[in-house]
Design a protein around this motif. Structure first.
Motif, PDB file in Angstrom:
ATOM      1  N   ASP A  81       0.809  -1.225   0.000  1.00  0.00           N
ATOM      2  CA  ASP A  81       0.000   0.000   0.000  1.00  0.00           C
ATOM      3  C   ASP A  81       0.843   1.275   0.000  1.00  0.00           C
ATOM      4  O   ASP A  81       0.287   2.379  -0.019  1.00  0.00           O
ATOM      5  CB  ASP A  81      -0.951   0.015   1.199  1.00  0.00           C
ATOM      6  N   GLN A  82       2.162   1.149  -0.011  1.00  0.00           N
ATOM      7  CA  GLN A  82       3.026   2.324  -0.166  1.00  0.00           C
ATOM      8  C   GLN A  82       2.650   3.034  -1.471  1.00  0.00           C
ATOM      9  O   GLN A  82       2.903   4.219  -1.626  1.00  0.00           O
ATOM     10  CB  GLN A  82       4.506   1.901  -0.164  1.00  0.00           C
ATOM     11  N   LEU A  95       5.270   3.022   4.761  1.00  0.00           N
ATOM     12  CA  LEU A  95       4.213   2.190   5.337  1.00  0.00           C
ATOM     13  C   LEU A  95       4.710   0.759   5.497  1.00  0.00           C
ATOM     14  O   LEU A  95       5.213   0.175   4.552  1.00  0.00           O
ATOM     15  CB  LEU A  95       2.997   2.149   4.412  1.00  0.00           C
ATOM     16  N   LEU A 104      -4.412   5.367   7.771  1.00  0.00           N
ATOM     17  CA  LEU A 104      -5.218   6.563   7.507  1.00  0.00           C
ATOM     18  C   LEU A 104      -6.279   6.735   8.591  1.00  0.00           C
ATOM     19  O   LEU A 104      -6.469   7.846   9.115  1.00  0.00           O
ATOM     20  CB  LEU A 104      -5.883   6.469   6.130  1.00  0.00           C
ATOM     21  N   ILE A 153      -8.648   6.733  -3.179  1.00  0.00           N
ATOM     22  CA  ILE A 153      -8.509   6.887  -1.720  1.00  0.00           C
ATOM     23  C   ILE A 153      -9.789   7.491  -1.149  1.00  0.00           C
ATOM     24  O   ILE A 153     -10.331   6.996  -0.162  1.00  0.00           O
ATOM     25  CB  ILE A 153      -7.274   7.752  -1.365  1.00  0.00           C
ATOM     26  N   PHE A 175      -0.198   4.006  -2.329  1.00  0.00           N
ATOM     27  CA  PHE A 175      -1.078   5.132  -1.995  1.00  0.00           C
ATOM     28  C   PHE A 175      -0.256   6.358  -1.582  1.00  0.00           C
ATOM     29  O   PHE A 175      -0.611   7.494  -1.908  1.00  0.00           O
ATOM     30  CB  PHE A 175      -2.052   4.766  -0.872  1.00  0.00           C
ATOM     31  N   ILE A 176       0.827   6.108  -0.873  1.00  0.00           N
ATOM     32  CA  ILE A 176       1.718   7.211  -0.453  1.00  0.00           C
ATOM     33  C   ILE A 176       2.346   7.839  -1.695  1.00  0.00           C
ATOM     34  O   ILE A 176       2.386   9.065  -1.833  1.00  0.00           O
ATOM     35  CB  ILE A 176       2.804   6.707   0.521  1.00  0.00           C
ATOM     36  N   ALA A 229      -0.400   0.016  12.426  1.00  0.00           N
ATOM     37  CA  ALA A 229      -0.416   1.412  11.995  1.00  0.00           C
ATOM     38  C   ALA A 229       0.317   2.292  13.002  1.00  0.00           C
ATOM     39  O   ALA A 229       1.106   3.164  12.628  1.00  0.00           O
ATOM     40  CB  ALA A 229      -1.854   1.905  11.810  1.00  0.00           C
ATOM     41  N   ILE A 277      -0.408  13.048   6.047  1.00  0.00           N
ATOM     42  CA  ILE A 277       0.292  11.875   5.511  1.00  0.00           C
ATOM     43  C   ILE A 277       1.217  12.297   4.373  1.00  0.00           C
ATOM     44  O   ILE A 277       2.366  11.840   4.288  1.00  0.00           O
ATOM     45  CB  ILE A 277      -0.712  10.790   5.073  1.00  0.00           C
ATOM     46  N   PHE A 321      -2.579   0.677   4.196  1.00  0.00           N
ATOM     47  CA  PHE A 321      -2.879   2.110   4.205  1.00  0.00           C
ATOM     48  C   PHE A 321      -4.128   2.427   5.028  1.00  0.00           C
ATOM     49  O   PHE A 321      -4.150   3.405   5.779  1.00  0.00           O
ATOM     50  CB  PHE A 321      -3.066   2.603   2.760  1.00  0.00           C
ATOM     51  N   GLU A 322      -5.164   1.603   4.886  1.00  0.00           N
ATOM     52  CA  GLU A 322      -6.439   1.909   5.529  1.00  0.00           C
ATOM     53  C   GLU A 322      -6.325   2.107   7.040  1.00  0.00           C
ATOM     54  O   GLU A 322      -6.740   3.153   7.552  1.00  0.00           O
ATOM     55  CB  GLU A 322      -7.473   0.839   5.213  1.00  0.00           C
TER      56      GLU A 322
END
Length: 193
Positions: free
Chosen positions: A9-10, A71, A79, A27, A12-13, A117, A60, A75-76
Motif C-alpha cells: 500500500d506504499q 508504510l 489513515l 482513496i 497510496f503514499i 499502523a 500523511i 494504508f487503511e
C-alpha cells in the motif's frame, strides 16, 4: 531506523506524493465514507468529517514528503488512525468528551491492524529522531556512524577513514553513546515514550 520492507500500500503514499488524480480519487472513494460515518457517530458533522479526512491526507503527504514515511502496514488502518487522532484532538479543542464508538469496533479493521499502523507511525518518527540527532553531532561522528551502518567490515571502514581499527572502535563507541543519549533525552519531546 526502520529497515522493514514497505507494504504494498506504499503505492497510496506515492500517489499522494505525485498527485496521481485517479489514485487519490480511489482513496476518497474507498476510505472517506468510513471516516464520515465515524466522525458523525462521534459528535461531528459531514463537513467535520470532510475536513478531518482532507487534513489527514495532507498530514500523511507531509510525513511522506518531508519525513520519509514508509508504510509497513496497510494504508487503511494507518489513515483511519491519523483521522481518529485528528478528530480526538478536535473534540478536545471543542471541550467535548471523547468518542462514543471505537473505530476498529465500527469497521472490523482489527486491533492488530491498528497496532501495526501505530508501529509504522512510531518507526517513522523514531527514524526521523535518529536522523535529527545524528545531524547535530560533529562531522567525524556522523561519518563514523554512517559508515558503520553499512555492511562493510570495520577494518575496511577504518582504512577508508584513514584511522586505525582500534581508533575506529573507540570513536564509534563514544559517538554511539552520545547519539543514544541524545535520542533518549528527546524521546518525550517527540512524543515517542
Amino acid at each position: 531506523m526502520s529497515t522493514q520492507t514497505p507494504h504494498a500500500d506504499q503505492s497510496f503514499i506515492r500517489a499522494l506524493l505525485h498527485n496521481d488524480v485517479q489514485a487519490v480519487e480511489e482513496i476518497y472513494r474507498r476510505f472517506s465514507p468510513r471516516v464520515k460515518h465515524y466522525v458523525m457517530q462521534n459528535s461531528g458533522t459531514a463537513d467535520d468529517a470532510a475536513d478531518i479526512f482532507q487534513e489527514s491526507l495532507v498530514d500523511i503527504y507531509n510525513q511522506a514528503r518531508y519525513k520519509g514515511l514508509v508504510l509497513t502496514c496497510p494504508f487503511e488502518p494507518f489513515l483511519l488512525m491519523v483521522c481518529r487522532r485528528k478528530w480526538l484532538n478536535e473534540l478536545k479543542k471543542r471541550g467535548r468528551q471523547g468518542v462514543t464508538k471505537d473505530l476498529d469496533e465500527q469497521f472490523n479493521v482489527g486491533e492488530d491492524s491498528f497496532r501495526d499502523a501505530e508501529k509504522t507511525w512510531a518507526d517513522n518518527e523514531k527514524a526521523r529522531l535518529f536522523k535529527a540527532m545524528l545531524e547535530k553531532m560533529g562531522d567525524r561522528c556522523q561519518e563514523i556512524i554512517r559508515w558503520s551502518m553499512t555492511d562493510k567490515p570495520q577494518e575496511e571502514i577504518a582504512a577508508k577513514l584513514g584511522v586505525t581499527y582500534g581508533y575506529l572502535r573507540k570513536k564509534k563507541s563514544e559517538c554511539m553513546a552520545a547519539l543514544i543519549s541524545a535520542i533518549k533525552e528527546n524521546l518525550s519531546k517527540w512524543g515517542l515514550t
